[in-house]
Design a protein around this motif. Structure first.
Motif, PDB file in Angstrom:
ATOM      1  N   THR A   6       0.839  -1.199   0.000  1.00 36.30           N
ATOM      2  CA  THR A   6       0.000   0.000   0.000  1.00 36.30           C
ATOM      3  C   THR A   6       0.878   1.254   0.000  1.00 36.30           C
ATOM      4  O   THR A   6       0.509   2.280  -0.557  1.00 36.30           O
ATOM      5  N   HIS A   7       2.050   1.152   0.611  1.00 32.32           N
ATOM      6  CA  HIS A   7       2.925   2.324   0.772  1.00 32.32           C
ATOM      7  C   HIS A   7       3.979   2.435  -0.328  1.00 32.32           C
ATOM      8  O   HIS A   7       4.902   3.230  -0.226  1.00 32.32           O
ATOM      9  N   LEU A   8       3.819   1.630  -1.371  1.00 31.90           N
ATOM     10  CA  LEU A   8       4.777   1.660  -2.484  1.00 31.90           C
ATOM     11  C   LEU A   8       4.831   3.040  -3.149  1.00 31.90           C
ATOM     12  O   LEU A   8       5.886   3.510  -3.560  1.00 31.90           O
ATOM     13  N   TRP A   9       3.688   3.709  -3.223  1.00 32.40           N
ATOM     14  CA  TRP A   9       3.669   5.034  -3.872  1.00 32.40           C
ATOM     15  C   TRP A   9       4.634   5.983  -3.170  1.00 32.40           C
ATOM     16  O   TRP A   9       5.322   6.775  -3.801  1.00 32.40           O
ATOM     17  N   LEU A  10       4.701   5.874  -1.818  1.00 35.31           N
ATOM     18  CA  LEU A  10       5.566   6.759  -1.042  1.00 35.31           C
ATOM     19  C   LEU A  10       7.033   6.396  -1.278  1.00 35.31           C
ATOM     20  O   LEU A  10       7.889   7.260  -1.453  1.00 35.31           O
ATOM     21  N   ASN A  11       7.296   5.085  -1.294  1.00 33.48           N
ATOM     22  CA  ASN A  11       8.649   4.597  -1.541  1.00 33.48           C
ATOM     23  C   ASN A  11       9.180   5.160  -2.862  1.00 33.48           C
ATOM     24  O   ASN A  11      10.289   5.692  -2.941  1.00 33.48           O
ATOM     25  N   GLU A  12       8.363   5.057  -3.902  1.00 30.47           N
ATOM     26  CA  GLU A  12       8.790   5.499  -5.235  1.00 30.47           C
ATOM     27  C   GLU A  12       8.723   7.015  -5.379  1.00 30.47           C
ATOM     28  O   GLU A  12       9.626   7.628  -5.943  1.00 30.47           O
ATOM     29  N   GLY A  13       7.659   7.599  -4.872  1.00 33.57           N
ATOM     30  CA  GLY A  13       7.511   9.055  -4.974  1.00 33.57           C
ATOM     31  C   GLY A  13       8.655   9.760  -4.275  1.00 33.57           C
ATOM     32  O   GLY A  13       9.248  10.702  -4.807  1.00 33.57           O
ATOM     33  N   PRO A  73      -7.091   7.934  -6.647  1.00 33.49           N
ATOM     34  CA  PRO A  73      -6.151   8.461  -5.650  1.00 33.49           C
ATOM     35  C   PRO A  73      -4.799   7.748  -5.751  1.00 33.49           C
ATOM     36  O   PRO A  73      -4.747   6.608  -6.223  1.00 33.49           O
ATOM     37  N   ILE A  74      -3.724   8.398  -5.295  1.00 35.29           N
ATOM     38  CA  ILE A  74      -2.414   7.738  -5.372  1.00 35.29           C
ATOM     39  C   ILE A  74      -2.221   6.741  -4.243  1.00 35.29           C
ATOM     40  O   ILE A  74      -1.438   5.825  -4.351  1.00 35.29           O
ATOM     41  N   GLU A  75      -2.934   6.939  -3.152  1.00 35.77           N
ATOM     42  CA  GLU A  75      -2.807   5.992  -2.051  1.00 35.77           C
ATOM     43  C   GLU A  75      -4.061   5.126  -1.998  1.00 35.77           C
ATOM     44  O   GLU A  75      -5.134   5.591  -1.640  1.00 35.77           O
ATOM     45  N   VAL A  76      -3.899   3.876  -2.405  1.00 33.03           N
ATOM     46  CA  VAL A  76      -5.018   2.939  -2.454  1.00 33.03           C
ATOM     47  C   VAL A  76      -4.573   1.686  -1.706  1.00 33.03           C
ATOM     48  O   VAL A  76      -3.437   1.250  -1.854  1.00 33.03           O
ATOM     49  N   ASP A  77      -5.454   1.116  -0.904  1.00 36.50           N
ATOM     50  CA  ASP A  77      -5.087  -0.109  -0.194  1.00 36.50           C
ATOM     51  C   ASP A  77      -4.796  -1.230  -1.179  1.00 36.50           C
ATOM     52  O   ASP A  77      -5.599  -1.509  -2.059  1.00 36.50           O
ATOM     53  N   VAL A  78      -3.638  -1.841  -1.028  1.00 32.22           N
ATOM     54  CA  VAL A  78      -3.316  -3.026  -1.815  1.00 32.22           C
ATOM     55  C   VAL A  78      -3.657  -4.217  -0.933  1.00 32.22           C
ATOM     56  O   VAL A  78      -3.135  -4.340   0.170  1.00 32.22           O
ATOM     57  N   ASN A  79      -4.567  -5.058  -1.378  1.00 28.89           N
ATOM     58  CA  ASN A  79      -4.876  -6.241  -0.579  1.00 28.89           C
ATOM     59  C   ASN A  79      -3.946  -7.375  -0.952  1.00 28.89           C
ATOM     60  O   ASN A  79      -3.252  -7.921  -0.121  1.00 28.89           O
ATOM     61  N   HIS A  80      -3.926  -7.692  -2.225  1.00 30.30           N
ATOM     62  CA  HIS A  80      -3.116  -8.801  -2.708  1.00 30.30           C
ATOM     63  C   HIS A  80      -2.004  -8.245  -3.581  1.00 30.30           C
ATOM     64  O   HIS A  80      -2.191  -7.260  -4.289  1.00 30.30           O
ATOM     65  N   VAL A  81      -0.862  -8.916  -3.537  1.00 26.43           N
ATOM     66  CA  VAL A  81       0.307  -8.462  -4.280  1.00 26.43           C
ATOM     67  C   VAL A  81       0.028  -8.393  -5.794  1.00 26.43           C
ATOM     68  O   VAL A  81       0.597  -7.576  -6.513  1.00 26.43           O
ATOM     69  N   ASP A  82      -0.925  -9.193  -6.271  1.00 25.62           N
ATOM     70  CA  ASP A  82      -1.307  -9.174  -7.696  1.00 25.62           C
ATOM     71  C   ASP A  82      -1.866  -7.825  -8.128  1.00 25.62           C
ATOM     72  O   ASP A  82      -1.900  -7.507  -9.306  1.00 25.62           O
ATOM     73  N   ILE A  99      -0.016   8.017 -12.669  1.00 23.66           N
ATOM     74  CA  ILE A  99      -0.626   8.945 -11.705  1.00 23.66           C
ATOM     75  C   ILE A  99       0.049   8.757 -10.348  1.00 23.66           C
ATOM     76  O   ILE A  99       0.496   9.710  -9.714  1.00 23.66           O
ATOM     77  N   SER A 100       0.159   7.478  -9.927  1.00 24.93           N
ATOM     78  CA  SER A 100       0.752   7.212  -8.614  1.00 24.93           C
ATOM     79  C   SER A 100       2.166   7.767  -8.536  1.00 24.93           C
ATOM     80  O   SER A 100       2.547   8.399  -7.557  1.00 24.93           O
ATOM     81  N   TYR A 101       2.973   7.478  -9.561  1.00 26.08           N
ATOM     82  CA  TYR A 101       4.382   7.835  -9.474  1.00 26.08           C
ATOM     83  C   TYR A 101       4.633   9.315  -9.682  1.00 26.08           C
ATOM     84  O   TYR A 101       5.349   9.947  -8.910  1.00 26.08           O
ATOM     85  N   ARG A 102       4.058   9.879 -10.728  1.00 27.91           N
ATOM     86  CA  ARG A 102       4.319  11.295 -11.025  1.00 27.91           C
ATOM     87  C   ARG A 102       3.696  12.189  -9.968  1.00 27.91           C
ATOM     88  O   ARG A 102       4.316  13.102  -9.448  1.00 27.91           O
ATOM     89  N   LYS A 103       2.445  11.939  -9.657  1.00 29.91           N
ATOM     90  CA  LYS A 103       1.788  12.772  -8.655  1.00 29.91           C
ATOM     91  C   LYS A 103       2.408  12.509  -7.289  1.00 29.91           C
ATOM     92  O   LYS A 103       2.562  13.423  -6.484  1.00 29.91           O
ATOM     93  N   GLY A 104       2.789  11.242  -7.045  1.00 30.40           N
ATOM     94  CA  GLY A 104       3.419  10.891  -5.774  1.00 30.40           C
ATOM     95  C   GLY A 104       4.654  11.742  -5.522  1.00 30.40           C
ATOM     96  O   GLY A 104       4.814  12.344  -4.461  1.00 30.40           O
ATOM     97  N   ALA A 105       5.539  11.805  -6.517  1.00 32.09           N
ATOM     98  CA  ALA A 105       6.755  12.603  -6.366  1.00 32.09           C
ATOM     99  C   ALA A 105       6.408  14.083  -6.241  1.00 32.09           C
ATOM    100  O   ALA A 105       7.009  14.819  -5.452  1.00 32.09           O
ATOM    101  N   ALA A 106       5.400  14.521  -7.008  1.00 30.77           N
ATOM    102  CA  ALA A 106       5.047  15.945  -7.019  1.00 30.77           C
ATOM    103  C   ALA A 106       4.464  16.402  -5.678  1.00 30.77           C
ATOM    104  O   ALA A 106       4.765  17.501  -5.214  1.00 30.77           O
ATOM    105  N   VAL A 107       3.639  15.568  -5.037  1.00 25.08           N
ATOM    106  CA  VAL A 107       3.049  16.020  -3.766  1.00 25.08           C
ATOM    107  C   VAL A 107       4.091  16.007  -2.640  1.00 25.08           C
ATOM    108  O   VAL A 107       3.991  16.784  -1.690  1.00 25.08           O
ATOM    109  N   ILE A 108       5.101  15.150  -2.765  1.00 23.80           N
ATOM    110  CA  ILE A 108       6.185  15.181  -1.776  1.00 23.80           C
ATOM    111  C   ILE A 108       6.991  16.468  -1.947  1.00 23.80           C
ATOM    112  O   ILE A 108       7.345  17.137  -0.985  1.00 23.80           O
ATOM    113  N   ARG A 109       7.212  16.835  -3.199  1.00 22.86           N
ATOM    114  CA  ARG A 109       7.920  18.090  -3.448  1.00 22.86           C
ATOM    115  C   ARG A 109       7.116  19.274  -2.900  1.00 22.86           C
ATOM    116  O   ARG A 109       7.665  20.194  -2.296  1.00 22.86           O
TER     117      ARG A 109
END
Ligand SMILES: [Zn+2]
Length: 707
Positions: A391-398, A439-448, A457-467
């Motif tokens: 679920t927190h992968l967006w933050l890791n990458e962003g 949304p960029i933060e979405v619960d991941v239930n299963h690894v699939d 959206i997750s990656y680009r916006k993720g990095a942008a909102v951290i900035r």
């Protein structure tokens, strides 16, 4: 890094994924008893407990009644047993493209159970190759049944007795294929002296360590890894840690690697092949090497230089030394993404690591610098402190993406990488302005679900909102709070909220509320600005490229400059509409060259629409080159987007473009030209009768640059 992002053109996914009743296939091994397929559906009888010191408490009785079916169809492994240390031995056969291995895992059994459940996929585990030895008992327990649930990618190991609580060693021998799918333990083909050769490489993120060895393949099951490889004598064998010993036995050698600090399975790496390398050291003695194909090591020099500088910078930035004794980076001919941040052994696609001074394009150099910095940032943010779940992968990458630009900007200020960051954010802006965004933060239930959920959206916006957050809180407060967070969660796992809490503590700002409005809600706002009676009037509306109005509302971190960059004002705009009394505004307004710019240096993930008076002042500031390059880029980008959504007149945009006639910054100018061309294309369809005028406008605008 998960840099290869598939851009979804249509059909955005639904995020309420209901568990589909898939038919589950199972491969079952029967041990110490004759095959009896109906046995598992029968109610198991209570076994005779072989440990007299463990009385049959209710928990033990329940454990005895557990059945293998409990573990099927679950998104996560059961928590009653956890690995502490893996002793992993692998013997790849590069010619036959197979491998044999054995893993001996120190396991902590925390609750009564007759089962051990581990991840495994595409591995052959033979009956008799699994056993468990409770520590200090002198006993070796053989399982009565080992079931491989293919759909769930797990091995369900059932013992006759309830396992004693505490430590024990699980040993599994296995065999596999060096596949050509670029995941798990795979082969990559390279050429040496005109001859094709195989190398063995691993790629485990997010969940493919299980294709190399049976393991608890989830990021929160951190453990120590002691790796041993048996390989042909002439090859180079690499892993996360340095080699401690090599023993030659005929045509093969056994390579023993130092034990790692605790780490997640997705960061384990092993590589066997023929390579050259270049090496340098950081001031505190960390060895840094870039491995390339034989004869190409000179092309690794630029990445090596960047890596040494970056490790020094990040040691200071995260306020924690680089945790491992060495850093190897290696170019792999067949590679699925851009790069992978394996702890101490980062793998790259060749174009993301190698730079040939004579033949490569300048843009390649920037890509190498940014990708290297991204992967090295993960060594702290991701590897030392690891996301608790995907679920927190967006933050890791962003985060890694944002901080990689910070590093590149520090080392190569002449590249203006933040403007390129803006260019790359454009994809996020464009996709997130569609009604079907997510949304960029979405619960991941299963690894699939990872590939389904994480996109541009997750990656680009993720990095942008951290900035955006960093600019609002200020560089120093952000860095100090981040360092505190790294220190607090080192060698452990964290959730997105843990970072917000650390930043909230360090800044006194409502970081969690602020960030939730950007990460848990799709879209972004356009902030409309008016100046009235010396007050600033702001209003926010969700920006949609269709021109319709969305219902979203954000906590917008407003940054603002008035007549100069020497003083920057900051405040949170929470409501739909509000007035702000700003100090100095009235005096500033009296000046002839008065201007006001919101979203200073375009660090925020929102658009700004100015009233006519403010827009004309800003246009003048563009023309006279008073605004920063990022702001010149931003004013144009916002006006263009608003115009395309039907929120501003085309003539306003054309008028603005004309203000860029003295533009000197390449990226800004390129944006102005591209904008003009897309208007031209649009008019060719929508208003062909106006094309003659448009052509004249374009020629007038472009002519000076052509001279
Ligand atoms: Zn990454």
């Amino acid at each position: 890094c998960r840099a290869s992002i598939k851009l979804r053109k249509t059909a955005l996914p639904h995020y309420n994924i209901s568990p589909s009743p898939k038919k589950r296939k199972a491969k079952r091994f029967w041990l110490n008893s004759s095959p009896n397929p109906s046995a598992s559906s029968e109610r198991p009888t209570l076994p005779n407990l072989s440990f007299p010191h463990t009385p049959p408490t209710p928990a033990v009785t329940m454990a005895a009644e557990q059945s293998a079916e409990h573990f099927r169809g679950q998104a996560r492994l059961p928590g009653f047993a956890a690995p502490r240390r893996y002793d992993l031995r692998l013997t790849p056969d590069l010619a036959a493209c197979t491998f044999a291995g054995s893993v001996s895992v120190s396991v902590d059994v925390a609750a009564p159970t007759r089962f051990l459940v581990v991840n495994a996929a595409d591995l052959d585990v033979s009956p008799g190759d699994v056993h468990f030895a409770p520590k200090g008992s002198g006993q070796v327990l053989l399982p009565v049944e080992v079931t491989s649930a293919l759909e769930d990618e797990i091995l369900i190991i059932r013992f006759n007795e309830v396992l004693p609580l505490g430590e024990g060693t699980l040993v599994i021998a296995f065999q596999g294929t060096l596949n050509d799918k670029m995941k798990g333990f795979y082969r990559s083909v390279y050429e040496l002296n005109g001859e094709k050769k195989n190398m063995a490489v691993t790629q485990f993120e997010p969940a493919d360590a299980r294709r190399c060895f049976p393991c608890w393949d989830e990021p929160s099951f951190k453990a120590v890894f002691k790796i041993t490889l048996e390989v042909p004598c002439e090859t180079v064998a690499l892993s996360n840690m340095p080699v401690v010993e090599e023993k030659v036995n005929g045509p093969t050698k056994t390579v023993y690697f130092q034990e790692s600090p605790i780490m997640s399975t997705y960061l384990v790496a092993v590589i066997v092949g023929m390579f050259d390398y270049v090496e340098a050291f950081t001031a505190d003695g960390t060895s840094v090497r870039v491995y390339t194909q034989v004869g190409k090591s000179a092309q690794g020099k630029f990445a090596l230089e960047v890596a040494v500088k970056t490790l020094i910078l990040f040691k200071e930035y995260f306020a924690v030394p680089y945790p491992l004794p060495k850093m190897d980076m290696i170019a792999i001919p067949d590679f699925a993404s851009g790069a992978m941040e394996n702890y101490g052994l980062v793998t790259y696609r060749e174009t993301a690591l190698l730079f040939d001074e004579r033949h490569s394009a300048a843009a390649n150099k920037q890509r190498v610098a940014v990708v290297v910095a991204h992967e090295l940032a993960h060594q702290w943010f991701g590897n030392l402190v690891t996301m608790e779940w995907w679920t927190h992968l967006w933050l890791n990458e962003g985060f890694a993406t944002w901080v990689s630009y910070l590093a590149a900007d520090r080392f190569f200020p002449e590249w203006n990488v933040w403007i390129q960051f803006l260019e790359e954010s454009t994809t996020g802006f464009r996709l997130d302005a569609l009604a079907g965004s997510h949304p960029i933060e979405v619960d991941v239930n299963h690894v699939d679900e990872i590939d389904e959920i994480f996109d541009a959206i997750s990656y680009r916006k993720g990095a942008a909102v951290i900035r955006m957050l960093q600019s609002y809180l200020g560089a120093e407060i952000f860095q100090k709070s981040l360092a505190a967070y790294i220190k607090r969660f080192a060698y452990s796992n964290a959730k997105t909220e843990d970072l917000w809490a650390a930043l909230e503590e360090g800044s006194g700002e409502p970081v969690k509320t602020l960030m939730h409005s950007w990460t848990k809600q799709q879209g972004y706002p356009v902030v409309s600005v008016k100046l009235k009676d010396g007050k600033l009037e702001l209003e926010q509306t969700q920006f949609l490229s269709s021109g319709s109005e969305g219902v979203g509302q954000w906590v917008v971190p407003i940054t603002l400059c008035c007549c100069s960059y020497s003083v920057q004002q900051k405040f949170l705009f929470r409501g739909k509409q509000d007035d702000f009394n700003l100090s100095g505004l009235v005096e500033c307004q009296k000046k002839d060259d008065f201007w006001i710019k919101l979203n200073v240096d375009q660090t925020g993930f929102y658009r700004v629409s100015y009233d006519e008076e403010l827009a004309s002042r800003l246009r003048h500031a563009v023309e006279t080159n008073i605004l920063s390059a990022a702001d010149r880029y931003g004013v144009l980008d916002d006006t263009y987007a608003l115009c395309m959504a039907g929120k501003q007149k085309l003539v306003t945009l054309l008028h603005l473009i004309a203000a860029y006639k003295n533009e000197t910054e390449y990226t800004v100018l390129a944006h102005a030209i591209n904008t003009s061309l897309s208007i031209y294309e649009m008019m060719a369809v929508a208003a062909p009768e106006e094309l003659v005028n448009m052509k004249k406008f374009l020629i007038d605008f472009l002519e000076p640059f052509a001279q």
